[in-house]
Scaffold this motif. Structure first.
Motif, mmCIF file in Angstrom:
data_model
loop_
_atom_site.group_PDB
_atom_site.id
_atom_site.type_symbol
_atom_site.label_atom_id
_atom_site.label_comp_id
_atom_site.label_asym_id
_atom_site.label_seq_id
_atom_site.Cartn_x
_atom_site.Cartn_y
_atom_site.Cartn_z
ATOM 1 N N HIS A 190 1.026 -1.154 0.041
ATOM 2 C CA HIS A 190 -0.057 0.118 -0.086
ATOM 3 C C HIS A 190 1.057 1.197 -0.192
ATOM 4 N N ASN A 191 0.857 2.299 -0.901
ATOM 5 C CA ASN A 191 1.302 3.336 -0.760
ATOM 6 C C ASN A 191 0.766 4.157 0.367
ATOM 7 N N TRP A 192 1.441 5.199 0.933
ATOM 8 C CA TRP A 192 1.321 5.751 2.184
ATOM 9 C C TRP A 192 -0.047 6.720 1.944
ATOM 10 N N TRP A 193 -0.712 6.722 0.993
ATOM 11 C CA TRP A 193 -1.800 7.410 1.107
ATOM 12 C C TRP A 193 -3.139 6.641 0.620
ATOM 13 N N GLU A 194 -2.744 5.331 0.751
ATOM 14 C CA GLU A 194 -3.942 4.272 0.474
ATOM 15 C C GLU A 194 -4.012 3.619 1.948
ATOM 16 N N PRO A 195 -5.021 4.003 2.656
ATOM 17 C CA PRO A 195 -5.484 3.361 3.735
ATOM 18 C C PRO A 195 -5.850 1.694 3.628
ATOM 19 N N CYS A 196 -5.244 0.893 4.445
ATOM 20 C CA CYS A 196 -5.840 -0.511 4.494
ATOM 21 C C CYS A 196 -6.888 -0.696 5.065
ATOM 22 N N SER A 197 -8.099 -0.390 4.553
ATOM 23 C CA SER A 197 -9.336 -0.496 5.325
ATOM 24 C C SER A 197 -9.778 -1.763 5.546
ATOM 25 N N ASN A 198 -9.059 -2.768 5.179
ATOM 26 C CA ASN A 198 -9.482 -4.504 5.470
ATOM 27 C C ASN A 198 -8.590 -5.013 6.161
ATOM 28 N N TYR A 199 -7.661 -4.445 6.981
ATOM 29 C CA TYR A 199 -6.541 -4.855 7.770
ATOM 30 C C TYR A 199 -7.157 -5.802 8.883
ATOM 31 N N SER A 200 -8.311 -5.498 9.319
ATOM 32 C CA SER A 200 -8.891 -6.499 10.332
ATOM 33 C C SER A 200 -9.131 -7.981 9.571
ATOM 34 N N SER A 201 -9.380 -8.016 8.488
ATOM 35 C CA SER A 201 -9.810 -9.425 7.694
ATOM 36 C C SER A 201 -8.439 -9.966 7.650
ATOM 37 N N TYR A 202 -7.298 -9.411 7.467
ATOM 38 C CA TYR A 202 -6.146 -9.993 7.241
ATOM 39 C C TYR A 202 -5.614 -10.679 8.858
ATOM 40 N N LEU A 203 -5.976 -9.810 9.890
ATOM 41 C CA LEU A 203 -5.759 -10.414 11.389
ATOM 42 C C LEU A 203 -6.672 -11.692 11.548
ATOM 43 N N PHE A 214 0.454 -3.524 11.043
ATOM 44 C CA PHE A 214 -0.108 -2.491 10.104
ATOM 45 C C PHE A 214 -0.119 -1.402 10.893
ATOM 46 N N LYS A 215 1.136 -0.750 11.201
ATOM 47 C CA LYS A 215 1.419 0.365 11.774
ATOM 48 C C LYS A 215 2.555 1.045 11.179
ATOM 49 N N SER A 216 2.803 0.915 9.882
ATOM 50 C CA SER A 216 4.195 1.213 9.309
ATOM 51 C C SER A 216 4.285 2.771 8.994
ATOM 52 N N PHE A 217 3.015 3.512 8.727
ATOM 53 C CA PHE A 217 2.798 4.977 8.220
ATOM 54 C C PHE A 217 2.313 5.720 9.604
ATOM 55 N N PRO A 218 2.866 6.764 9.963
ATOM 56 C CA PRO A 218 4.428 7.053 9.747
ATOM 57 C C PRO A 218 5.296 6.462 10.761
ATOM 58 N N SER A 219 6.541 6.858 10.793
ATOM 59 C CA SER A 219 7.427 6.186 11.895
ATOM 60 C C SER A 219 7.866 7.081 13.018
ATOM 61 N N GLY A 220 7.264 6.339 14.124
ATOM 62 C CA GLY A 220 7.285 6.982 15.425
ATOM 63 C C GLY A 220 8.671 7.082 16.085
ATOM 64 N N HIS A 221 9.528 6.046 15.622
ATOM 65 C CA HIS A 221 10.930 6.242 15.962
ATOM 66 C C HIS A 221 11.651 7.467 15.658
ATOM 67 N N THR A 222 11.341 7.625 14.177
ATOM 68 C CA THR A 222 11.925 8.872 13.595
ATOM 69 C C THR A 222 11.536 10.043 14.123
ATOM 70 N N GLY A 223 10.107 10.290 14.401
ATOM 71 C CA GLY A 223 9.479 11.339 15.007
ATOM 72 C C GLY A 223 10.025 11.754 16.446
ATOM 73 N N VAL A 224 10.171 10.766 17.256
ATOM 74 C CA VAL A 224 10.791 11.124 18.453
ATOM 75 C C VAL A 224 12.367 11.306 18.385
ATOM 76 N N SER A 225 13.032 10.712 17.651
ATOM 77 C CA SER A 225 14.641 10.996 17.625
ATOM 78 C C SER A 225 14.552 12.287 16.784
ATOM 79 N N MET A 226 13.557 13.160 16.022
ATOM 80 C CA MET A 226 13.947 14.279 15.647
ATOM 81 C C MET A 226 14.106 15.232 16.820
ATOM 82 N N TYR A 227 13.620 14.851 18.271
ATOM 83 C CA TYR A 227 13.833 15.812 19.181
ATOM 84 C C TYR A 227 15.146 15.626 19.881
#
Length: 313
Positions: A190-203, A214-227
């Motif tokens: 999935h591109n970042w602008w394409e929500p995976c609306s049926n992720y629950s069915s995969y689970l 199913f938590k790839s976008f965005p990166s929390g590690h990078t956001g925190v590291s920016m600080y």
């Protein structure tokens, strides 16, 4: 504080990365990713600690000024409680990834004793920076320093829990490391602008998958590291010898965030667009906080009024 043009430079770099990743995310990850790469796994386990150390440091500064510069008892108590919550949050989140799937992927990571060890590891780091903040807090002469600490703590919280987690739970983008790389065509890219609306069915379909995949976008590690960039430039304000190097420290922190972002792509936890967007979210909150602090001169010491001697007539 760092001038606004440097935020624009960093933002421009991240924006270029986001655009480039929008076209080549899958190709980049397929070319370089290795979920067992030791360097990437280590940074996944401890990569958020430096950014969270800023929270512990701010909590230490807040603790000092609450005790020394606040006369109202109710406000003093509230600020001391806030500083304790700050070091608690830094300890918890600082150790939460050590044994998890985002770190060393220890099979008993959810066991209470392992969680306690994780928090203890985070507490060791956080306590040191809390003490450092409490010690250096006296070098901030402004009586409004406690307001600055609260502003930055709120900005950090909004970056980590608000923007990042909220966006993650809207898009549910599959991670490359497992959902896509292992299951292939069963779970398409999935591109970042394409929500995976049926992720629950995969689970439901694949028992080996969890919501974390199913938590790839965005990166929390990078956001925190920016600080870390904000942390180092902020640190230069209370250490006289570092003031002339504040710009170098700011870009050193940004370079560290880029390193963390690269490591997240390397272990197939995120795509290029994920890390760039996570960095942009943090940068927006950092820039807003920086402009607010500069605009209201919250870190400037109010000059003492000097009484002029009366002139004799």
């Amino acid at each position: 504080m760092v001038k606004r043009r440097h935020y624009f430079i960093v933002g421009g770099i991240l924006l270029v990365g986001l655009i480039f990743g929008s076209f080549f995310d899958l190709q980049i990850s397929a070319a370089i990713s290795d979920s067992k790469n030791g360097f990437g796994v280590f940074l996944g386990a401890f990569g958020m600690v430096p950014g969270l150390s800023f929270v512990a440091f701010l909590s230490g500064v807040l603790f000092y000024h609450a005790r020394k510069n606040i006369s109202k008892t109710w406000l003093k108590v509230l600020l001391i409680i806030a500083s304790i919550l700050g070091i608690g949050a830094a300890s918890y989140f600082g150790g939460s990834d050590v044994f998890s799937v985002n770190g060393f992927n220890y099979q008993f990571a959810s066991k209470p004793v392992v969680i306690m060890v994780s928090v203890l590891i985070g507490l060791v780091f956080a306590s040191g920076f809390f003490v450092l903040g409490n010690w250096l807090g006296r070098n901030f002469k402004s009586k409004k320093t406690w307001i600055v600490c609260l502003i930055l703590l709120i900005a950090f919280a909004l970056t980590l829990l608000g923007a990042n987690e909220t966006v993650k739970n809207i898009f549910h983008r599959p991670r490359f490391r497992y959902a896509i790389k292992i299951h292939g065509d069963d779970i398409p890219f999935h591109n970042w602008w394409e929500p995976c609306s049926n992720y629950s069915s995969y689970l439901e379909q694949f028992s080996d998958l969890t919501k974390e995949e199913f938590k790839s976008f965005p990166s929390g590690h990078t956001g925190v590291s920016m600080y870390v960039a904000f942390f180092l430039s902020f640190l230069s304000l209370c250490v006289p010898k570092l003031k002339k190097h504040s710009l170098l420290l700011f870009y050193s922190g940004f370079a560290f965030a880029l390193l963390i972002g690269f490591s997240r792509i390397l272990v197939a936890a995120h795509f290029l667009s994920d890390v760039c967007f996570g960095g942009l979210i943090a940068l927006i909150f950092m820039f807003t906080s920086n402009e607010f602090i500069r605009g209201f001169k919250l870190l400037e010491e109010k000059p003492k009024e000097v009484c002029e001697p009366e002139r004799s007539i």
